[in-house]
Design a protein around this motif. Structure first.
Motif, PDB file in Angstrom:
ATOM      1  N   LEU A   1      37.304  44.182  44.665  1.00 50.41           N
ATOM      2  CA  LEU A   1      37.818  43.713  46.005  1.00 50.41           C
ATOM      3  C   LEU A   1      39.368  42.792  45.806  1.00 50.41           C
ATOM      4  CD1 LEU A   1      38.542  45.189  48.202  1.00 50.41           C
ATOM      5  CD2 LEU A   1      36.992  43.869  49.330  1.00 50.41           C
ATOM      6  N   ASP A   2      38.617  41.810  45.550  1.00 53.68           N
ATOM      7  CA  ASP A   2      39.302  40.896  45.186  1.00 53.68           C
ATOM      8  C   ASP A   2      40.923  41.155  43.626  1.00 53.68           C
ATOM      9  OD1 ASP A   2      38.235  39.348  47.066  1.00 53.68           O
ATOM     10  OD2 ASP A   2      37.237  38.507  45.417  1.00 53.68           O
ATOM     11  N   ALA A   3      40.458  41.884  42.738  1.00 54.26           N
ATOM     12  CA  ALA A   3      41.161  42.555  41.469  1.00 54.26           C
ATOM     13  C   ALA A   3      42.129  43.051  42.590  1.00 54.26           C
ATOM     14  CB  ALA A   3      40.038  42.664  40.393  1.00 54.26           C
ATOM     15  N   PHE A   4      41.594  43.901  43.070  1.00 57.35           N
ATOM     16  CA  PHE A   4      42.092  45.731  43.136  1.00 57.35           C
ATOM     17  C   PHE A   4      43.079  44.493  44.021  1.00 57.35           C
ATOM     18  CE2 PHE A   4      42.612  48.764  46.090  1.00 57.35           C
ATOM     19  CZ  PHE A   4      43.126  49.344  45.374  1.00 57.35           C
ATOM     20  N   GLU A   5      42.881  43.405  45.144  1.00 56.88           N
ATOM     21  CA  GLU A   5      43.799  43.820  45.924  1.00 56.88           C
ATOM     22  C   GLU A   5      45.023  42.680  45.238  1.00 56.88           C
ATOM     23  OE1 GLU A   5      45.532  41.565  49.494  1.00 56.88           O
ATOM     24  OE2 GLU A   5      44.495  43.938  48.253  1.00 56.88           O
ATOM     25  N   ALA A   6      44.791  41.835  44.636  1.00 53.79           N
ATOM     26  CA  ALA A   6      45.278  40.875  43.659  1.00 53.79           C
ATOM     27  C   ALA A   6      46.052  41.946  42.399  1.00 53.79           C
ATOM     28  CB  ALA A   6      44.602  39.624  42.648  1.00 53.79           C
ATOM     29  N   MET A   7      45.694  42.751  42.038  1.00 58.04           N
ATOM     30  CA  MET A   7      46.375  43.664  41.682  1.00 58.04           C
ATOM     31  C   MET A   7      47.352  45.065  42.035  1.00 58.04           C
ATOM     32  SD  MET A   7      45.283  46.883  39.262  1.00 58.04           S
ATOM     33  CE  MET A   7      44.438  47.872  40.215  1.00 58.04           C
ATOM     34  N   ARG A   8      47.010  44.951  43.832  1.00 54.32           N
ATOM     35  CA  ARG A   8      47.951  45.529  44.433  1.00 54.32           C
ATOM     36  C   ARG A   8      49.099  44.548  45.622  1.00 54.32           C
ATOM     37  NH1 ARG A   8      49.778  45.814  49.799  1.00 54.32           N
ATOM     38  NH2 ARG A   8      47.501  43.750  50.689  1.00 54.32           N
ATOM     39  N   ILE A   9      48.902  42.957  45.219  1.00 54.93           N
ATOM     40  CA  ILE A   9      50.037  42.175  45.523  1.00 54.93           C
ATOM     41  C   ILE A   9      51.076  42.061  44.779  1.00 54.93           C
ATOM     42  CG2 ILE A   9      50.615  40.150  46.469  1.00 54.93           C
ATOM     43  CD1 ILE A   9      47.921  40.563  47.762  1.00 54.93           C
ATOM     44  N   GLU A  10      50.211  42.306  43.859  1.00 54.20           N
ATOM     45  CA  GLU A  10      51.201  41.410  41.833  1.00 54.20           C
ATOM     46  C   GLU A  10      51.825  42.217  41.355  1.00 54.20           C
ATOM     47  OE1 GLU A  10      48.361  38.466  40.356  1.00 54.20           O
ATOM     48  OE2 GLU A  10      47.970  37.656  42.203  1.00 54.20           O
ATOM     49  N   GLY A  11      51.463  43.574  41.291  1.00 55.92           N
ATOM     50  CA  GLY A  11      51.443  45.256  40.707  1.00 55.92           C
ATOM     51  C   GLY A  11      50.224  45.258  39.347  1.00 55.92           C
ATOM     52  N   PRO A  12      51.120  45.759  38.169  1.00 54.90           N
ATOM     53  CA  PRO A  12      50.103  46.397  37.741  1.00 54.90           C
ATOM     54  C   PRO A  12      49.769  44.965  36.540  1.00 54.90           C
ATOM     55  CG  PRO A  12      51.676  47.261  37.099  1.00 54.90           C
ATOM     56  CD  PRO A  12      51.533  46.442  38.858  1.00 54.90           C
ATOM     57  N   LEU A  13      48.805  44.934  36.120  1.00 52.88           N
ATOM     58  CA  LEU A  13      48.593  43.687  34.635  1.00 52.88           C
ATOM     59  C   LEU A  13      49.769  43.835  33.898  1.00 52.88           C
ATOM     60  CD1 LEU A  13      44.320  44.051  34.699  1.00 52.88           C
ATOM     61  CD2 LEU A  13      46.378  41.738  35.782  1.00 52.88           C
ATOM     62  N   SER A  14      49.834  43.266  32.769  1.00 48.85           N
ATOM     63  CA  SER A  14      50.386  43.120  31.671  1.00 48.85           C
ATOM     64  C   SER A  14      50.456  44.474  30.327  1.00 48.85           C
ATOM     65  CB  SER A  14      51.267  41.959  30.998  1.00 48.85           C
ATOM     66  OG  SER A  14      50.246  41.025  30.654  1.00 48.85           O
ATOM     67  N   ASN A  15      48.683  43.918  30.763  1.00 45.58           N
ATOM     68  CA  ASN A  15      48.507  44.979  29.383  1.00 45.58           C
ATOM     69  C   ASN A  15      47.628  46.242  30.573  1.00 45.58           C
ATOM     70  OD1 ASN A  15      47.481  46.135  27.528  1.00 45.58           O
ATOM     71  ND2 ASN A  15      45.727  44.354  26.879  1.00 45.58           N
ATOM     72  N   PRO A  16      47.469  47.033  31.078  1.00 45.24           N
ATOM     73  CA  PRO A  16      46.972  47.629  31.924  1.00 45.24           C
ATOM     74  C   PRO A  16      45.724  48.430  31.091  1.00 45.24           C
ATOM     75  CG  PRO A  16      49.294  48.584  31.497  1.00 45.24           C
ATOM     76  CD  PRO A  16      48.833  47.341  30.766  1.00 45.24           C
ATOM     77  N   VAL A  17      44.838  48.753  32.210  1.00 44.13           N
ATOM     78  CA  VAL A  17      43.131  49.272  31.497  1.00 44.13           C
ATOM     79  C   VAL A  17      43.356  50.297  32.237  1.00 44.13           C
ATOM     80  CG1 VAL A  17      42.435  47.184  30.082  1.00 44.13           C
ATOM     81  CG2 VAL A  17      42.014  47.651  32.074  1.00 44.13           C
ATOM     82  N   GLY A  18      44.004  50.657  33.015  1.00 43.78           N
ATOM     83  CA  GLY A  18      43.851  51.985  33.839  1.00 43.78           C
ATOM     84  C   GLY A  18      42.443  51.593  34.830  1.00 43.78           C
ATOM     85  N   VAL A  19      43.076  52.492  35.773  1.00 43.63           N
ATOM     86  CA  VAL A  19      41.437  51.826  37.226  1.00 43.63           C
ATOM     87  C   VAL A  19      40.279  53.155  36.415  1.00 43.63           C
ATOM     88  CG1 VAL A  19      41.282  52.543  39.423  1.00 43.63           C
ATOM     89  CG2 VAL A  19      43.065  52.369  38.013  1.00 43.63           C
ATOM     90  N   GLY A  20      39.905  53.155  36.239  1.00 46.72           N
ATOM     91  CA  GLY A  20      38.869  53.684  35.731  1.00 46.72           C
ATOM     92  C   GLY A  20      37.891  52.917  34.703  1.00 46.72           C
ATOM     93  N   MET A  21      38.344  51.915  33.663  1.00 38.77           N
ATOM     94  CA  MET A  21      38.115  51.535  32.841  1.00 38.77           C
ATOM     95  C   MET A  21      37.549  50.004  33.797  1.00 38.77           C
ATOM     96  SD  MET A  21      39.044  50.088  29.712  1.00 38.77           S
ATOM     97  CE  MET A  21      37.694  50.320  28.005  1.00 38.77           C
ATOM     98  N   MET A  22      39.095  49.626  34.244  1.00 43.58           N
ATOM     99  CA  MET A  22      38.539  48.236  35.031  1.00 43.58           C
ATOM    100  C   MET A  22      37.583  48.428  36.021  1.00 43.58           C
ATOM    101  SD  MET A  22      41.602  46.167  37.419  1.00 43.58           S
ATOM    102  CE  MET A  22      42.478  45.409  36.073  1.00 43.58           C
ATOM    103  N   PHE A  23      37.549  49.614  37.029  1.00 39.82           N
ATOM    104  CA  PHE A  23      36.807  48.915  38.122  1.00 39.82           C
ATOM    105  C   PHE A  23      34.979  49.649  37.936  1.00 39.82           C
ATOM    106  CE2 PHE A  23      41.054  48.251  40.026  1.00 39.82           C
ATOM    107  CZ  PHE A  23      40.003  47.260  40.510  1.00 39.82           C
ATOM    108  N   GLY A  24      35.312  50.506  36.652  1.00 40.81           N
ATOM    109  CA  GLY A  24      34.068  50.936  36.258  1.00 40.81           C
ATOM    110  C   GLY A  24      32.913  49.766  35.493  1.00 40.81           C
TER     111      GLY A  24
END
Length: 95
Positions: free
Chosen positions: A64-87
């Motif tokens: 949840l913290d990571a999702f909130e940070a991503m929502r506020i700051e935008g996607p990571l510089s090296n995005p891995v995809g939501v499914g992989m990130m939160f799986g």
């Protein structure tokens, strides 16, 4: 605004030039409305997160913290995809 309406309406170059002052005159109002909506959304999400946080496991709280940070700051510089990130691959990440 003009970037959306121009292709949708197939505006000519002359029409774009003629209409640009109208678009420019309302843009600050659109920007202010967007900012107000974003602030209202942020407040609601903070209330939601604080309400559900006690019901989550520590691993879920990290996600949840990571999702909130991503929502506020935008996607990571090296995005891995939501499914992989939160799986399952996300469980090893710690705060």
């Amino acid at each position: 605004m003009s970037d959306t309406l121009s292709p949708m309406l197939s505006l000519t170059g002359a029409q774009k030039t003629q209409l640009q002052p109208y678009f420019d005159s309302v843009q600050p109002q659109f920007d202010a409305a967007h900012q107000q909506a974003r602030q209202a959304e942020d407040l609601l999400l903070k209330k939601l997160y604080s309400s559900i946080r006690p019901l989550l496991t520590p691993q879920q709280q990290i996600k949840l913290d990571a999702f909130e940070a991503m929502r506020i700051e935008g996607p990571l510089s090296n995005p891995v995809g939501v499914g992989m990130m939160f799986g399952k691959d996300f469980e090893g990440v710690s705060q």
